[in-house]
Design an enzyme around this catalytic site. Structure first.
Site, PDB file in Angstrom:
ATOM      1  N   ARG A  94       0.913  -1.085  -0.252  1.00 12.75           N
ATOM      2  CA  ARG A  94      -0.006  -0.025   0.124  1.00 12.75           C
ATOM      3  C   ARG A  94       0.821   1.300   0.023  1.00 12.75           C
ATOM      4  O   ARG A  94       0.643   2.277  -0.659  1.00 12.75           O
ATOM      5  CB  ARG A  94      -0.874  -0.034   1.296  1.00 12.75           C
TER       6      ARG A  94
ATOM      7  N   TYR B 212     -14.307  -2.834   3.832  1.00 16.70           N
ATOM      8  CA  TYR B 212     -13.589  -2.311   4.851  1.00 16.70           C
ATOM      9  C   TYR B 212     -14.164  -1.065   5.770  1.00 16.70           C
ATOM     10  O   TYR B 212     -13.612  -0.269   6.570  1.00 16.70           O
ATOM     11  CB  TYR B 212     -12.147  -1.944   5.065  1.00 16.70           C
TER      12      TYR B 212
ATOM     13  N   CYS C  37     -26.381  -4.157  -7.840  1.00 14.60           N
ATOM     14  CA  CYS C  37     -27.450  -4.204  -7.245  1.00 14.60           C
ATOM     15  C   CYS C  37     -27.328  -4.799  -5.829  1.00 14.60           C
ATOM     16  O   CYS C  37     -27.535  -5.863  -5.337  1.00 14.60           O
ATOM     17  CB  CYS C  37     -28.413  -5.055  -7.843  1.00 14.60           C
TER      18      CYS C  37
END
Ligand code: LLP
Length: 431
Positions: free
Chosen positions: A294, A334, A360
């Site tokens: 990350r 999350y 949906c």
């Protein structure tokens, strides 16, 4: 519902490569409106410079200790990005045979700097990694150790291994991405590790060479990393006294970022992180491996999407975009916060809205009750910090094709993944 709140000032988006230039949002000099017109939406846009900058921050701060940055492929596994990271000298942290294949195609010279993590390695994956002579297997159970030994023996290879130990350290992050507590499925309890290493040392085809740990992801404090590594270091010293040639400590990934627009100085944070890691390992002569994902790629990327419709349901105002949870699942999975910015900064009243996709499910949202400048059909918006765990978690849910990806290099966009077609999507199916 429009509120009579004055339009927000143009936010300071640093340290991201996204900035407003003449009220138009740009990525490292490339105009996002033009990119959307040229490549369509939803579109992932990444800045190569921003990724390079993060790599160099880590390389600089860890230069004092022998180290290898093994980029966690799962964060963003785009071949072009892997190639670039390989050229910058990175190794890779993989968790599957599929990720190994990506490294083989994008950065074959880096195969010998691959560490293989994961609790459920399959035989074909183990064989492929053995045949690629990777650097280290991070073994997560005794059962895996036995399988690895038999495969290595069969193939005439020696597998260098680290046990991934579970240090029982708490790290404050979302429960789904916390991994360092005893109750988690990951690793081997650190108290038992010494015995397992003894067993490993007796197995044919296995060479205990390191100790590894990974306590979770999006961890912003540095103390948990230090605590975990102090424990790992203690174990490494015991193992050396048992006669094992422990020469790698793999500190895992997990170093976090700030998703909001709060001031965030990544270089200063890396300096803190590095100091904590080096303090924990001071004086022990090892090659440090790190598995950042990350931190290297999240803020280099954004998901660009166009507003399809807006609607009012009772008290709720909805902005419906052409991107959905299948393109970026982090908010749904999350409750993650991503900044959402209009690509053209116009003077508009502010508005409280749910920003949602066409899928949906009520869980298909990017933001709930978010205050943004009023958004209208046809507007482009950018979801920031989407470079990590964005495209790599994309699915085909609702039979939606994967978005295209563009990498900005020296101000120029390069298509690194074309938009999927329905033929691509359906190609593996049999009627
Ligand atoms: N090493 C291992 C063994 C890992 O399991 C992970 C991430 C990393 C390294 C890289 O962690 P990073 O530096 O990126 O934090 N999908 C979630 C994150 C899942 C992380 C899984 N493991 C999210 O979107 O927040």
């Amino acid at each position: 519902m429009s509120l009579s709140i004055p339009p927000a000032a143009r936010p300071d988006l640093s340290p991201r490569p996204f900035t407003y230039a003449n009220a138009r949002l740009t990525c490292s000099g490339a105009d996002l409106t033009e990119l959307a017109e040229r490549f369509g939406t939803p579109l992932y846009v990444y800045s190569a410079d921003a990724i390079r900058e993060r790599v160099s921050m880590l390389q600089t701060e860890f230069a004092a200790v022998p180290n290898t940055l093994c980029y966690a492929v799962k964060a963003n596994s785009s071949l072009a990005i892997l190639k670039m990271l390989g050229e910058l000298g990175c190794g890779f942290d993989i968790v599957s045979g599929g990720e190994l294949e990506r490294v083989r195609r994008a950065a074959p010279q880096a195969l010998r700097q691959v560490v293989f993590s994961g609790v459920g390695k399959q035989i074909w994956e183990i064989d492929a990694a053995l045949n690629a002579d990777i650097l280290l297997f991070n073994v997560e159970s005794e059962a895996e150790l036995e399988v690895l030994s038999s495969r290595a023996t069969a193939l005439g290879k020696t597998a260098k291994i680290a046990l991934r130990v579970n240090p029982d350290v708490f790290a404050d992050t979302h429960p789904y991405i916390s991994t360092g507590l005893r109750e988690h499925k990951f690793g081997i309890a650190i108290e038992r590790a010494r015995d397992v290493y003894r067993r490993a040392a007796q197995l044919s085809g296995i060479e205990p060479a390191g100790v590894s740990v990974h306590i979770g992801s999006q961890i912003r404090a540095v103390e948990p990393f230090q605590q975990a590594l102090v424990r790992v270091r203690g174990l490494a010293e015991e193992l050396r006294s048992d006669g094992l040639n422990i020469r790698y400590i793999d500190g895992g990934g997990g170093f976090g970022i700030e998703y909001g627009v709060a001031a965030f100085d990544p270089a200063a944070r890396v300096a803190e992180y590095s100091a904590a890691v080096r303090t924990a390992l001071n004086g022990i002569n090892v090659q440090l491996l790190l598995e950042p994902g990350r931190f290297l790629v999240a803020q280099a990327g954004a998901l660009l999407t166009r507003v399809l419709y807006t609607k009012q349901n009772g008290a709720k105002h909805f902005v419906i975009t052409d991107a959905a949870m299948n393109d970026l699942i982090r908010p749904a999975l999350y409750q993650a916060h991503h900044e959402i910015l209009p690509v053209l900064h116009e003077s508009r009243a502010s508005q409280l809205a749910d920003i949602v996709g066409p899928v949906c499910e009520s869980g298909d949202f990017f933001a709930r009750d978010r205050l943004t400048p009023e958004l209208r059909s046809g507007d482009l918006v950018a979801l920031l910090d989407a470079g990590a765990y964005g495209m790599s978690l994309a699915s085909h849910y609702n039979t939606r094709v994967h978005p295209a990806e563009v990498l900005i290099e020296a101000g120029h966009p390069r298509l690194i993944r074309r938009r999927e077609t329905l033929d691509d999507l359906l190609a593996a199916e049999l009627l």
